[in-house]
Design a protein around this motif. Structure first.
Motif, PDB file in Angstrom:
ATOM      1  N   LYS A  91      -1.174  12.734  11.561  1.00 28.44           N
ATOM      2  CA  LYS A  91      -0.823  11.320  11.404  1.00 28.44           C
ATOM      3  C   LYS A  91       0.253  11.131  10.336  1.00 28.44           C
ATOM      4  O   LYS A  91       1.251  10.435  10.543  1.00 28.44           O
ATOM      5  N   MET A  92       0.085  11.794   9.223  1.00 26.99           N
ATOM      6  CA  MET A  92       1.021  11.607   8.134  1.00 26.99           C
ATOM      7  C   MET A  92       2.344  12.325   8.374  1.00 26.99           C
ATOM      8  O   MET A  92       3.404  11.857   7.965  1.00 26.99           O
ATOM      9  N   THR A  93       2.311  13.443   9.061  1.00 25.04           N
ATOM     10  CA  THR A  93       3.561  14.122   9.404  1.00 25.04           C
ATOM     11  C   THR A  93       4.410  13.248  10.313  1.00 25.04           C
ATOM     12  O   THR A  93       5.628  13.139  10.132  1.00 25.04           O
ATOM     13  N   ALA A  94       3.768  12.625  11.284  1.00 24.12           N
ATOM     14  CA  ALA A  94       4.510  11.736  12.186  1.00 24.12           C
ATOM     15  C   ALA A  94       5.127  10.582  11.406  1.00 24.12           C
ATOM     16  O   ALA A  94       6.272  10.181  11.662  1.00 24.12           O
ATOM     17  N   ARG A  95       4.396  10.052  10.427  1.00 25.68           N
ATOM     18  CA  ARG A  95       4.954   8.969   9.615  1.00 25.68           C
ATOM     19  C   ARG A  95       6.235   9.420   8.927  1.00 25.68           C
ATOM     20  O   ARG A  95       7.210   8.674   8.834  1.00 25.68           O
ATOM     21  N   LEU A  96       6.221  10.642   8.410  1.00 28.41           N
ATOM     22  CA  LEU A  96       7.400  11.149   7.718  1.00 28.41           C
ATOM     23  C   LEU A  96       8.580  11.273   8.677  1.00 28.41           C
ATOM     24  O   LEU A  96       9.711  10.919   8.341  1.00 28.41           O
ATOM     25  N   VAL A  97       8.334  11.754   9.899  1.00 30.80           N
ATOM     26  CA  VAL A  97       9.401  11.852  10.893  1.00 30.80           C
ATOM     27  C   VAL A  97       9.977  10.470  11.184  1.00 30.80           C
ATOM     28  O   VAL A  97      11.203  10.273  11.225  1.00 30.80           O
ATOM     29  N   PHE A  98       9.109   9.478  11.358  1.00 29.41           N
ATOM     30  CA  PHE A  98       9.585   8.127  11.654  1.00 29.41           C
ATOM     31  C   PHE A  98      10.349   7.537  10.473  1.00 29.41           C
ATOM     32  O   PHE A  98      11.267   6.740  10.661  1.00 29.41           O
ATOM     33  N   ASP A  99       9.979   7.928   9.244  1.00 26.77           N
ATOM     34  CA  ASP A  99      10.716   7.456   8.070  1.00 26.77           C
ATOM     35  C   ASP A  99      12.168   7.911   8.090  1.00 26.77           C
ATOM     36  O   ASP A  99      13.029   7.294   7.455  1.00 26.77           O
ATOM     37  N   LEU A 100      12.447   8.998   8.783  1.00 24.22           N
ATOM     38  CA  LEU A 100      13.791   9.573   8.786  1.00 24.22           C
ATOM     39  C   LEU A 100      14.632   9.115   9.971  1.00 24.22           C
ATOM     40  O   LEU A 100      15.674   9.689  10.251  1.00 24.22           O
ATOM     41  N   GLN A 101      14.194   8.066  10.660  1.00 24.34           N
ATOM     42  CA  GLN A 101      14.935   7.595  11.830  1.00 24.34           C
ATOM     43  C   GLN A 101      16.193   6.813  11.465  1.00 24.34           C
ATOM     44  O   GLN A 101      17.037   6.577  12.317  1.00 24.34           O
ATOM     45  N   SER A 102      16.313   6.403  10.222  1.00 25.63           N
ATOM     46  CA  SER A 102      17.502   5.663   9.793  1.00 25.63           C
ATOM     47  C   SER A 102      18.164   6.389   8.634  1.00 25.63           C
ATOM     48  O   SER A 102      17.520   7.155   7.904  1.00 25.63           O
ATOM     49  N   MET A 134       0.844  -1.188   0.000  1.00 28.31           N
ATOM     50  CA  MET A 134       0.000   0.000   0.000  1.00 28.31           C
ATOM     51  C   MET A 134       0.877   1.234   0.000  1.00 28.31           C
ATOM     52  O   MET A 134       1.895   1.284   0.653  1.00 28.31           O
ATOM     53  N   LYS A 135       0.442   2.237  -0.715  1.00 22.55           N
ATOM     54  CA  LYS A 135       1.219   3.467  -0.800  1.00 22.55           C
ATOM     55  C   LYS A 135       1.303   4.157   0.548  1.00 22.55           C
ATOM     56  O   LYS A 135       0.309   4.278   1.240  1.00 22.55           O
ATOM     57  N   GLN A 136       2.489   4.588   0.904  1.00 22.32           N
ATOM     58  CA  GLN A 136       2.676   5.352   2.132  1.00 22.32           C
ATOM     59  C   GLN A 136       2.495   6.830   1.827  1.00 22.32           C
ATOM     60  O   GLN A 136       3.179   7.399   0.977  1.00 22.32           O
ATOM     61  N   ILE A 137       1.564   7.491   2.481  1.00 26.46           N
ATOM     62  CA  ILE A 137       1.281   8.898   2.244  1.00 26.46           C
ATOM     63  C   ILE A 137       2.107   9.730   3.207  1.00 26.46           C
ATOM     64  O   ILE A 137       2.154   9.451   4.391  1.00 26.46           O
ATOM     65  N   ARG A 138       2.733  10.764   2.725  1.00 27.40           N
ATOM     66  CA  ARG A 138       3.498  11.666   3.576  1.00 27.40           C
ATOM     67  C   ARG A 138       2.738  12.967   3.710  1.00 27.40           C
ATOM     68  O   ARG A 138       2.412  13.609   2.715  1.00 27.40           O
ATOM     69  N   LEU A 139       2.439  13.356   4.909  1.00 29.88           N
ATOM     70  CA  LEU A 139       1.656  14.552   5.136  1.00 29.88           C
ATOM     71  C   LEU A 139       2.407  15.505   6.041  1.00 29.88           C
ATOM     72  O   LEU A 139       3.309  15.132   6.753  1.00 29.88           O
ATOM     73  N   ALA A 140       1.988  16.765   6.046  1.00 32.25           N
ATOM     74  CA  ALA A 140       2.749  17.802   6.732  1.00 32.25           C
ATOM     75  C   ALA A 140       2.105  18.222   8.025  1.00 32.25           C
ATOM     76  O   ALA A 140       0.961  17.939   8.301  1.00 32.25           O
ATOM     77  N   LEU A 141       2.891  18.931   8.838  1.00 38.71           N
ATOM     78  CA  LEU A 141       2.336  19.624   9.989  1.00 38.71           C
ATOM     79  C   LEU A 141       1.405  20.723   9.521  1.00 38.71           C
ATOM     80  O   LEU A 141       1.559  21.271   8.428  1.00 38.71           O
ATOM     81  N   ALA A 142       0.424  21.039  10.339  1.00 45.68           N
ATOM     82  CA  ALA A 142      -0.499  22.105   9.953  1.00 45.68           C
ATOM     83  C   ALA A 142       0.245  23.409   9.747  1.00 45.68           C
ATOM     84  O   ALA A 142      -0.103  24.225   8.895  1.00 45.68           O
ATOM     85  N   MET A 143       1.279  23.641  10.509  1.00 42.11           N
ATOM     86  CA  MET A 143       2.090  24.850  10.335  1.00 42.11           C
ATOM     87  C   MET A 143       3.365  24.469   9.590  1.00 42.11           C
ATOM     88  O   MET A 143       4.089  23.581   9.999  1.00 42.11           O
ATOM     89  N   LEU A 144       3.602  25.093   8.480  1.00 36.04           N
ATOM     90  CA  LEU A 144       4.774  24.773   7.681  1.00 36.04           C
ATOM     91  C   LEU A 144       6.055  25.168   8.392  1.00 36.04           C
ATOM     92  O   LEU A 144       6.095  26.136   9.146  1.00 36.04           O
ATOM     93  N   ILE A 145       7.111  24.416   8.125  1.00 33.79           N
ATOM     94  CA  ILE A 145       8.427  24.808   8.606  1.00 33.79           C
ATOM     95  C   ILE A 145       8.848  26.066   7.867  1.00 33.79           C
ATOM     96  O   ILE A 145       8.740  26.136   6.643  1.00 33.79           O
ATOM     97  N   PRO A 146       9.304  27.088   8.540  1.00 33.05           N
ATOM     98  CA  PRO A 146       9.679  28.327   7.853  1.00 33.05           C
ATOM     99  C   PRO A 146      10.745  28.082   6.805  1.00 33.05           C
ATOM    100  O   PRO A 146      11.675  27.302   6.994  1.00 33.05           O
TER     101      PRO A 146
END
Length: 954
Positions: A393-404, A1-13
């Motif tokens: 939910k999707m922002t957290a997934r993206l953070v966890f993707d960057l753990q390695s 299944m496709k992994q969706i990457r989503l952002a925080l409601a507030m963008l990183i400057p």
């Protein structure tokens, strides 16, 4: 299944990321620095430098000195979509061929060298790209560059007809194992043929049609390589404990002389629209019918893709979604999900449902109910809460993707290959953060509401009337004779051999083995008996923890098989203060994950949270663990799902083999029973039995909590004590009797799976329980060259030499209670008997002759260098810490293991082989088509006895 990457409601400057685009030459000749990206205090960013070589190769380097390892990825912008009608499967075939040796690398040597370095490697192919990657201790970087360069520029001289035939057979075995012998797996090919027009590059499967591979010739596949595998169609991404200025000269040395391939142009995006619904169906060896609706939508990174991803989540993304509440919660469906798999040229919106057999609903009813859910959504609309929770939910997934390092390198390679912008992570954040409620409604109205779909029915064999509707579409089929006359041929594009000042046949030596720092551990305990072990890791702002409650499979009575699994499942349902949907919503809003699973001695609760949300996440863990509601309604549904899941598993050959084999190993004990229960125990099990199991075993004393977090010990200890300090009690200890079974000599136990194209083989016996540095540990060292790595004797025999199997292995498995030695493979049905003979030959030869001097050295080098990879990610660290708590080794046990490895002699290895590798004392089990297998097995001189797995005994 496709992994969706989503952002925080507030963008990183934007100011956080400093990008400079430089068009000047770097200090290394032939390599131009085109981009430098640095990050300052950004939660989600990947700093890197990007270079372009004169031959078109893109090089990206990411420095991460947190662990002494390097991950190297080469992504070629070629997948099955670059193939031609009638010549499918070439890209996937090259995933195999490029591990078979090149001009300066011997046959099978690539796997051997990476394994010997203590590394990991693989390759993957999809419709749009192929990638090859390896993670190794950083001192082996130059060797990895040499390996990758050799197969990029010097492969074809080593591509022989013999290798081609061998890998063609390997691909066929892969297809049998993962498609032909797996329920429902064949539907994807039929959906693709019905959805896409004839000749569309997504209309054939990535693995290809076997008739196309059979028809292919050696010149065909060589031409395909010359066309697509040049440096100008590739991205080399390197990440880890490297110095960019030291890496660049090595890249230039090994890659600069490789000539460009033909120019590669972007493919045209094709948004499809169907004129009407296309009904198709297939019969399969399945327990339950399945409906899948597939609607064409956009293409990857289209402006509407993100909103369609959000729509899929709202429709069927969790227990609060519309389709889950309407179908699963109401016991009308066993499962339902919606997702949007997106590829470079086209995306689809898929909805999949299995009717609940007790509901009496047909596939036609499922289709109507899905369409009713569309109408409900049109009336309901999108709520801001929907957007907020999904984005978190999707922002957290993206953070966890960057753990390695691998995760970061993979992102950079993906973004560069498909967008030309390795820093696309910030644009990806933006495209999800900016989605509005109106965007989601617009894409629903544009692509879903009232639109035609491919509607696939998968029905049990002999029951075509169960289809949702009669088939009304027949795809055009490839006609080999006519197509050969008219279609363009893949032409040879010669590459000029480079003149170089060094000898590529000389393999680079490894540097000094880096020192590996073990995680610094801290321990704590609470007054109520909780044991806590943790370590601090500041690489990402996350916390991972594992709670191990001594309430596992071995704690249940034989007559109550399945009660522990049902209890674990009920912990995922309603609590006293939350419905299941409310709990799912609360976790989604935090971007947190709680997974509950059953082990032999424990129920495990795995938790992943952004550290800033840890308090709220732990409060939800406390709610699940200490305040389950145990409602009659939830229990009825969970129990029925368990029963139907059990019936479904009976169609899976691998599951049948493991179940029957476990019964042979452990006889009538609880260890022989399936975790999910049996058809004898589940139907009569009541809610009170689950409540009783929970009340007896879910106690504080003896529960273990393992933590990996960027937060310090004091904060974590305080949080644990505050939330779980009032939990009381001590569970009864396991009273386990596991008498050794009697081995039936000269007997093959056979489980019938009519029509199976492959046979699952299990050969083994009871053996050693797990230990950290004793005989079990040493037996694992002994097994390494027999069947414990890709270049093992078993793998080389059954996969590479005989082409009987896609994979084959041997292993010692164990826990604190018991253990086993097992040899396993899924083999072509017609060679089942021959495969058993080969297993026996290899086992007996190893027991009699032992390990060679070269194998002994290889084993010690390979295992001694693995530590660089052992502790990288939070999950790696959790596993390491959990082992310490479970087996309580001496503090210096890692040094003791290293000492054992360094000093184990060939004589000791051979003595262990002679003691434990004894085929005459082993069970032989085969799952396959009994009608055709029985004569084949009897011809070997074995008595054949049919057995029934414990799951289906009444």
């Amino acid at each position: 299944m496709k992994q969706i990457r989503l952002a925080l409601a507030m963008l990183i400057p934007a100011a956080v990321v400093a990008c400079s685009y430089i068009g000047i030459e770097a200090r290394t000749p032939g390599i131009a620095l085109v981009e430098s990206v640095s990050a300052d205090n950004a939660d989600i960013s990947i700093p890197y430098k990007k270079y372009l070589m004169d031959n078109g190769l893109t090089v990206i380097i990411h420095e991460d000195h947190s662990d002494p390892l390097v991950h190297l990825d080469v992504t070629y912008h070629v997948g099955s979509a670059r193939e031609q009608v009638g010549k499918s499967g070439f890209a996937h075939l090259y995933e195999h061929m490029m591990f078979q040796g090149s001009e300066n690398v011997g046959d099978e040597e690539h796997f051997k060298l990476v394994t010997e370095a203590g590394g990991e490697l693989n390759g993957t192919t999809n419709a749009d790209r192929t990638n090859y990657y390896q993670t190794v201790p950083v001192n082996h970087l130059e060797k990895m560059l040499w390996l990758e360069a050799d197969r990029m520029g010097f492969l074809l001289s080593a591509v022989t007809g013999e290798k081609f035939e061998r890998q063609r057979e390997t691909v066929k075995n892969e297809r049998r194992q993962y498609i032909d012998n797996v329920p429902y797996a064949g539907r994807h090919e039929r959906i693709a043929r019905a959805l896409y027009p004839y000749g569309h590059p997504y209309s054939w499967p990535v693995i290809g049609y076997m008739e196309d591979l059979d028809r292919a010739e050696l010149d065909d596949i060589k031409a395909f390589y010359r066309r697509w595998y040049g440096p100008n169609n590739a991205t080399l991404t390197i990440g880890g404990a490297v110095d960019t200025e030291q890496v660049l000269p090595l890249v230039e040395k090994y890659f600069a002389a490789i000539p460009r391939g033909p120019e590669v142009n972007s493919r045209e995006k094709q948004q499809l629209v169907l004129a009407g619904d296309r009904y198709i169906s297939m019969e399969d060896k399945v327990q339950f019918p399945m409906l899948e609706m597939v609607l064409p939508t956009v293409y990857a990174r289209h402006p509407d893709e993100a909103a369609l991803d959000v729509l899929a989540e709202i429709l069927a993304g969790g227990k609060s979604s519309i389709l889950y509440k309407n179908l699963v919660a109401n016991k009308l469906a066993l499962q339902v999900y919606a997702y949007q798999p997106c590829r470079e040229l086209a995306c689809t919106f898929n909805i999949n449902a299995l009717p609940h057999p007790a509901s009496g609903k047909s596939l036609a009813d499922m289709e109507h109910m899905i369409r009713d859910a569309f109408s409900e959504f049109a009336r309901r609309g999108v709520m801001q809460a929907d957007l907020d929770k999904i984005k978190a939910k999707m922002t957290a997934r993206l953070v966890f993707d960057l753990q390695s390092v691998k995760g970061k390198v993979s992102k950079l390679a993906e973004y560069q290959t498909f967008t030309g912008d390795a820093n696309y992570i910030h644009r990806e954040l933006a495209r999800y953060s900016e989605i509005t409620r109106q965007d989601v409604m617009r894409v629903f109205n544009t692509y879903i509401k009232g639109q035609a779909a491919v509607i696939m029915s998968v029905v049990p064999e002999g029951e075509p009337a169960q289809a949702a509707a009669a088939d009304n579409f027949t795809p055009e089929r490839f006609q080999a004779a006519e197509e050969e006359k008219s279609r363009p041929q893949l032409g040879f594009v010669p590459r000029k051999a480079p003149q170089e000042p060094f000898d590529r046949s000389v393999m680079p030596a490894a540097g000094v083995l880096p020192h590996v720092n073990l995680p610094a551990l801290w321990r704590a305990s609470t007054d109520n008996g909780l044991e806590i072990l943790g370590t601090q890791s500041r690489e990402t702002p996350t916390t991972s923890l594992l709670i191990k409650v001594p309430a596992g499979l071995y704690h249940q009575q034989a007559g109550q098989a399945g009660v522990a699994a049902l209890t674990a499942a009920m912990l995922n349902e309603a609590t006293l203060n939350y419905s299941a949907g409310q709990m799912a919503d609360a976790l989604d809003k935090l971007g947190s994950r709680i997974e509950i699973s059953l082990q032999a001695g424990y129920t495990q609760i795995l938790v992943a949270s952004l550290s800033k949300h840890l308090d709220q996440t732990l409060a939800l863990v406390q709610e699940k663990l200490l305040r389950p509601a145990f409602t009659v309604e939830d229990f009825s549904r969970v129990k029925q799902l368990a029963l139907e899941g059990l019936r479904h598993n009976m169609k899976d050959a691998g599951y049948l083999a493991d179940s029957a084999y476990r019964g042979l190993l452990y006889g009538n004990s609880v260890a022989a029973l399936p975790a999910g229960g049996t058809l004898a125990t589940l139907p009569g099990m009541g809610l009170q039995e689950v409540i009783g199991f929970y009340q007896r075993h879910f106690k504080a004393k003896g529960t273990q909590i393992i933590l990996v977090s960027d937060l310090p010990q004091q904060q974590l200890s305080e949080k644990i004590d505050r939330l779980f300090g009032s939990w009381q009690g001590e569970a009864p200890r396991v009273e386990l009797s596991l008498p050794m079974p009697e081995i039936a000599k000269n007997t093959i136990y056979l489980v019938d799976k009519a029509g199976a194209p492959q046979s699952e083989i299990r050969i083994g016996k009871r053996s050693l329980p797990f230990d950290v540095n004793g005989e079990f540990f040493k037996a694992g060292l002994m097994n390494f060259v027999l069947g414990g790595n890709f270049n093992s004797r078993i793998m080389m025999n059954l996969r590479e030499d005989k082409a009987y199997a896609y994979s084959a292995q041997t292993a010692f498995n164990g826990n604190k209670y018991a253990g086993d030695f097992t040899a396993a493979a899924a083999v072509r049905a017609d060679v089942t008997g021959k495969a058993i003979l080969e297993f026996n030959r290899e086992l007996k030869h190893y027991a009699d002759k032992g390990i060679s001097g070269a194998e002994h050295s290889f084993m010690r080098r390979a295992i001694s260098q693995k530590n660089a990879l052992k502790y990288e990610t939070p999950e790696n660290k959790l596993a390491f810490l959990a082992q310490i708590l479970a087996y309580r080794p001496a503090p210096e046990f890692v040094k003791q293991q290293a000492h054992t490895l360094a000093n184990i002699s060939r004589q000791e290895v051979n003595a262990l082989a002679k003691k434990h590798i004894t085929p005459d004392d082993m069970f032989y089990l085969v799952v396959g088509d009994a009608k055709t297998l029985r004569p084949q097995l009897q011809a070997l001189g074995y008595r054949v006895e049919e057995v029934i797995p414990n799951e289906i005994k009444n």
